[in-house]
Design an enzyme around this catalytic site. Structure first.
Site, PDB file in Angstrom:
ATOM      1  CB  SER A  22      -4.917  43.267 -34.171  1.00  0.00           C
ATOM      2  OG  SER A  22      -4.595  43.755 -35.447  1.00  0.00           O
ATOM      3  CB  SER A  24      -7.890  43.439 -25.552  1.00  0.00           C
ATOM      4  OG  SER A  24      -7.194  42.278 -25.123  1.00  0.00           O
ATOM      5  CB  THR A  25      -2.482  43.359 -25.065  1.00  0.00           C
ATOM      6  OG1 THR A  25      -3.069  42.279 -24.337  1.00  0.00           O
ATOM      7  CG2 THR A  25      -1.246  43.828 -24.324  1.00  0.00           C
ATOM      8  CE  LYS A  89       0.316  38.452 -33.855  1.00  0.00           C
ATOM      9  NZ  LYS A  89      -0.604  39.057 -32.862  1.00  0.00           N
ATOM     10  N   GLY A  91      -6.191  34.908 -32.888  1.00  0.00           N
ATOM     11  CA  GLY A  91      -7.456  34.737 -32.198  1.00  0.00           C
ATOM     12  C   GLY A  91      -8.485  35.783 -32.574  1.00  0.00           C
ATOM     13  N   GLY A  92      -8.003  36.965 -32.950  1.00  0.00           N
ATOM     14  CA  GLY A  92      -8.907  38.025 -33.385  1.00  0.00           C
ATOM     15  C   GLY A  92      -9.204  37.987 -34.871  1.00  0.00           C
ATOM     16  CD  GLU A  98      -2.521  39.810 -35.700  1.00  0.00           C
ATOM     17  OE1 GLU A  98      -3.107  40.430 -34.788  1.00  0.00           O
ATOM     18  OE2 GLU A  98      -2.473  38.568 -35.744  1.00  0.00           O
TER      19      GLU A  98
END
Length: 221
Positions: A22, A24-25, A89, A91-92, A98
């Protein structure tokens, strides 16, 4: 980015099921990956780590499944990483899924901007997914037992709610840190569902900068 994307595409095996992360990257990678899949006529299905990723995969005509007997790789992003391949990980807010998808994979491959690289994780917020029931007591225990500074993640209508119906508390630790110990101590607290400390199965990290330069960090799993 092309060279980094090509490195990620090298992990796509015909006939396999691939975990897809997941952020933006990853969102920027999916269209490039789609071109590679079509060009080489690959038969690949994907297990997404979030509802947003699932929508992105389907929008590009890629097959989504939610079960696999074997998953050779998960490709994901990172909020922070170090050269030992310790990763933070979440942040979203998708850290539980994940972590699940990554755990059921043979290994995890990370793509992240070079500005996400850190020398240590002191002072960096570590996302922790917690059950909504008695969440304030869970947070109090985290603060007391681990000396963490905590901040509840907020959403547009109050407390942030994950895809799994849980909350996220961002925990900051200071001083020399043993991230394995922090993860183990957090996960032992009833009410803590999962942590954003990815301390297993990360085999490669591909980092990039704004000028297009990239670097690979790797280890054997």
């Amino acid at each position: 980015m092309k060279e980094v994307y090509d490195a990620l595409n090298a992990f796509l095996e015909d006939g396999s099921i691939v975990g897809m992360g997941s952020g933006s990257t990853i969102g920027g990678y999916i269209p490039y990956m789609k071109e590679h899949v079509d060009k080489h006529n690959l038969d690949i299905a994907f297990i997404p780590t979030s509802r947003k990723t699932e929508s992105q995969l389907k929008e590009h005509g890629l097959k989504v499944v939610h079960h696999a007997e074997q998953m050779p790789v998960t490709i994901d992003g990172a909020d922070q990483f170090d050269t030992s391949l310790m990763v933070v990980k979440g942040g979203g807010g998708s850290l539980l899924r994940e972590k699940q998808v990554g755990y059921f994979s043979d290994h995890i491959v990370i793509i992240a901007h070079q500005n996400k690289k850190v020398d240590d994780f002191s002072g960096i917020a570590v996302p922790v997914e917690i059950n909504a029931y008695l969440y304030e007591m869970t947070i109090g225990t985290i603060e007391k037992a681990l000396g963490a500074e905590t901040k509840m993640r907020m959403g547009p209508q109050g407390l942030f709610v994950t895809d799994n119906g849980n909350h996220i508390v961002d925990c900051t630790f200071n001083g020399p840190l043993d991230m394995d110990d922090i993860h183990n101590n957090l996960i032992a607290i009833p009410g803590v569902v999962e942590t954003g400390i990815f301390n297993r199965k990360v085999s490669h990290i591909y980092s990039f900068d704004d000028q297009g330069a990239h670097q690979e960090y790797k280890k054997d799993i």
